[in-house]
Design a protein around this motif. Structure first.
Motif, mmCIF file in Angstrom:
data_model
loop_
_atom_site.group_PDB
_atom_site.id
_atom_site.type_symbol
_atom_site.label_atom_id
_atom_site.label_comp_id
_atom_site.label_asym_id
_atom_site.label_seq_id
_atom_site.Cartn_x
_atom_site.Cartn_y
_atom_site.Cartn_z
ATOM 1 N N ALA A 52 30.571 -48.514 -34.719
ATOM 2 C CA ALA A 52 29.919 -47.854 -35.180
ATOM 3 C C ALA A 52 28.899 -48.280 -34.756
ATOM 4 C CB ALA A 52 30.302 -47.763 -36.713
ATOM 5 N N MET A 53 27.937 -46.938 -34.397
ATOM 6 C CA MET A 53 26.579 -46.774 -34.103
ATOM 7 C C MET A 53 25.838 -47.431 -32.405
ATOM 8 S SD MET A 53 24.809 -48.663 -37.229
ATOM 9 C CE MET A 53 23.386 -48.812 -36.629
ATOM 10 N N THR A 54 26.315 -48.336 -31.675
ATOM 11 C CA THR A 54 25.724 -48.832 -30.978
ATOM 12 C C THR A 54 27.493 -48.365 -29.635
ATOM 13 O OG1 THR A 54 24.183 -50.425 -31.469
ATOM 14 C CG2 THR A 54 25.123 -50.506 -28.953
ATOM 15 N N ASP A 55 26.864 -47.527 -28.200
ATOM 16 C CA ASP A 55 27.172 -47.474 -27.016
ATOM 17 C C ASP A 55 26.952 -48.745 -26.241
ATOM 18 O OD1 ASP A 55 28.085 -46.809 -24.662
ATOM 19 O OD2 ASP A 55 28.472 -45.096 -25.730
ATOM 20 N N LEU A 56 27.584 -49.477 -26.017
ATOM 21 C CA LEU A 56 26.982 -50.793 -25.170
ATOM 22 C C LEU A 56 25.950 -50.297 -23.415
ATOM 23 C CD1 LEU A 56 24.898 -53.695 -25.492
ATOM 24 C CD2 LEU A 56 27.582 -54.163 -24.518
ATOM 25 N N ALA A 57 27.622 -49.705 -22.988
ATOM 26 C CA ALA A 57 27.264 -48.980 -21.887
ATOM 27 C C ALA A 57 25.779 -47.995 -21.988
ATOM 28 C CB ALA A 57 28.252 -48.472 -21.634
ATOM 29 N N HIS A 58 25.966 -46.721 -23.028
ATOM 30 C CA HIS A 58 25.057 -46.626 -22.223
ATOM 31 C C HIS A 58 23.191 -47.058 -22.526
ATOM 32 C CE1 HIS A 58 22.644 -42.594 -23.216
ATOM 33 N NE2 HIS A 58 22.362 -43.030 -24.743
ATOM 34 N N TRP A 59 23.704 -47.947 -23.418
ATOM 35 C CA TRP A 59 22.162 -48.595 -23.322
ATOM 36 C C TRP A 59 21.472 -49.241 -22.302
ATOM 37 C CZ3 TRP A 59 17.819 -50.321 -26.460
ATOM 38 C CH2 TRP A 59 17.769 -50.134 -27.131
#
Length: 575
Positions: free
Chosen positions: A270-277
């Motif tokens: 949940a919460m964090t889309d690592l690739a997007h960041w």
């Protein structure tokens, strides 16, 4: 706000009660309704799903209390712009309430992943015929019209709305709500149930249930409005107040240290889309990695603080990293976090597979490094950077959430503000960007003496602040090329061994700011200090170097004016 509601509600309340007592009843097809808001709300197209074969009457049956509830919400919260959609065959009505984000400047909205100019919407699905006289579970959905991507803040608000609405619909009846409305003296105010935030009576004022005297929908609306302004004080999963929130009120919501919450966060991703960041803010991701590595290398007691909880992705009952994990073990995991340039343009699945092939804990560790950030950090593009700061690594750094930011600006309008630098060794910034600038004097966090008393130590002089970052003044032998000509290899910081960090703060210029000799200032109230910009110096830069011949001093107009000018520029875009 409380005063405005008190003074402005009495007349319409009395009028509303008289109308209600005379048997006012809203009708979907009524042509006698004069209010344009009602006409729009009950437009015939909202009932196009109504099957005329089901009834000889074209007017769907709507519970009188639901009608009155809608009317009360329009009177007390006209900004809600409530819209209804009725499916008469199913006896369902969708109620969509708008929450304008006028209390959030655009930078705060960007920090929360929200879109400028669009309200947050909460849609409730209720039984239009029975209203509260049913065992059906109320459906609550939170969304923003332009948001196409999963948003952690909207997800947190949706969990709050579902819990509160489900609880209220389960314990209330039509008779209870009607009795509250009928017994309303119209001299109480709609804020009944909330107390002065500065009274100190309770630390969870925004979670108190408001009065029912003005209807259930008004109660829900006010409750959610209050929760939005203090969202970052609470864990997005368990909705419990973060420990020490009075001293660590920061901008971004983060998961608390409860084991179950961390398990939910990691297991369900949940919460964090690592690739997007990584693809949107690669400079920030690289900075966060290096600050964490520096904290691991220089830990005082052999432990990272704050520290992650990491479950084994292959065995969800096994903790492989916890609060007692030694920094030596974390150091081994960080070795398997690849260079930021090697992570660009990868999908989330590919990124996860590459990490887990290297080390089973490297992917969840990097997710934690990003998601535990409670400040908003944004890379400043070269054409907007301060050239006299002689570093290519410049960032916006914001801490204060909406309510505290409003209080700061009120003080600023009354007393004025000044700029000053704050320097600290690089290994301290891992905790600072997660817990804020705190008064460390007399605590275990104190690194230097407190010759000038307690408070946050500041200086208008950049060189002096950099000396507190454990580097000598020759740190200003730093990289600088002409604007817009920064090579790719200098876009990113490369290691944490030769870095110095300093933040530019805006400080309320009142009696709590003490200006001592030798350009040392102290501010004993942490809430009077807010960060604006963050500068990182890298002595390992491979680009041409030069040494500044002019000391940067925020009290000198030529520097102060540029800081204010740039801040005003970002204010016009974000604030």
């Amino acid at each position: 706000m409380q005063k405005e509601v008190n003074e402005g509600m009495k007349t319409p309340l009395l009028e509303m009660q008289q109308e209600a007592n005379e048997g006012l009843k809203l009708s979907v097809s009524s042509s006698s309704i004069q209010d344009n808001t009602y006409e729009e709300m009950y437009d015939s197209e909202l009932c196009e799903n109504f099957d005329s074969d089901d009834s000889d009457d074209d007017t769907p049956e709507i519970h009188p209390l639901l009608q009155k509830d809608i009317q009360l919400l329009q009177i007390f919260f006209p900004q809600s712009c409530i819209k209804t959609s009725l499916v008469s065959q199913l006896c369902q009505m969708d109620l969509t309430m708008c929450f304008p984000l006028t209390h959030l400047n655009e930078m705060k909205m960007r920090a929360w992943g929200l879109c400028k100019g669009f309200p947050i919407n909460i849609r409730l699905t209720v039984n239009s015929k029975l209203y509260l006289a049913t065992n059906e579970t109320v459906i609550a959905k939170v969304f923003q019209e332009t948001s196409t991507k999963c948003n952690s803040v909207l997800g947190q608000l949706e969990r709050i709305a579902r819990y509160f609405c489900t609880k209220q619909f389960s314990i209330l009846t039509n008779e209870i709500v009607q009795k509250h409305i009928d017994n309303c003296s119209f001299q109480d105010n709609v804020l009944n149930g909330f107390k002065d935030p500065e009274s100190g009576e309770t630390c969870e004022l925004e979670k108190k249930t408001p009065s029912l005297d003005y209807g259930l929908l008004s109660q829900i609306y006010y409750y959610m409005q209050e929760r939005i302004t203090t969202l970052s004080n609470y864990c997005p999963i368990c909705d419990n107040l973060h420990p020490g929130c009075a001293d660590k009120v920061l901008l971004k919501p983060v998961v608390c240290t409860n084991t179950l919450c961390m398990f939910t966060y990691q297991t369900f991703e949940a919460m964090t889309d690592l690739a997007h960041w990584i693809n949107v803010q690669p400079e920030v991701v690289q900075l966060l990695i290096l600050l964490t590595k520096a904290a691991i290398e220089h830990s005082r007691d052999g432990h990272l603080s704050p520290a992650p909880l990491i479950f084994n992705p292959e065995n969800s009952t096994e903790l492989i990293v916890d609060l007692n994990t030694k920094c030596s073990e974390l150091r081994e995991i960080t070795k398997f976090i690849p260079d930021i340039k090697d992570m660009l343009d990868l999908s989330e699945d590919l990124l996860k597979n590459n990490f887990q092939e290297a080390h089973i804990a490297s992917y969840p560790l990097l997710r934690w490094i990003i998601s535990s950030l409670r400040a908003h950090i944004e890379y400043i593009p070269p054409e907007k950077q301060f050239e006299f700061m002689t570093t290519d690594h410049q960032f916006l750094l914001l801490f204060k959430p909406p309510r505290e930011d409003t209080i700061f600006n009120q003080k600023k309008n009354k007393y004025g503000s000044v700029f000053a630098f704050h320097g600290s060794p690089i290994f301290n910034w891992h905790s600072i960007i997660r817990e804020g600038l705190l008064v460390a004097s007399g605590t275990s966090r104190q690194l230097n003496g407190a010759a000038y008393g307690n408070g946050i130590y500041l200086s208008p002089n950049l060189h002096l602040s950099l000396s507190y970052s454990c580097f000598s003044h020759d740190i200003l032998w730093c990289s600088k090329l002409k604007k817009n000509k920064i090579p790719e290899y200098n876009r990113f910081l490369r290691n944490s061994t030769h870095l110095a960090c300093v933040t530019l703060c805006e400080v309320i210029n009142d009696s709590h700011l003490k200006k001592h000799k030798k350009e040392i200032w102290t501010c004993e109230k942490s809430e009077n200090v807010t960060t604006r910009f963050f500068f990182v110096y890298d002595r390992n830069s491979e680009t041409p170097q030069h040494k500044t011949t002019d000391y940067v001093d925020t009290e000198r107009p030529k520097y102060a004016d540029q800081f204010f000018s740039t801040l005003n520029y970002y204010s016009s875009l974000y604030f």
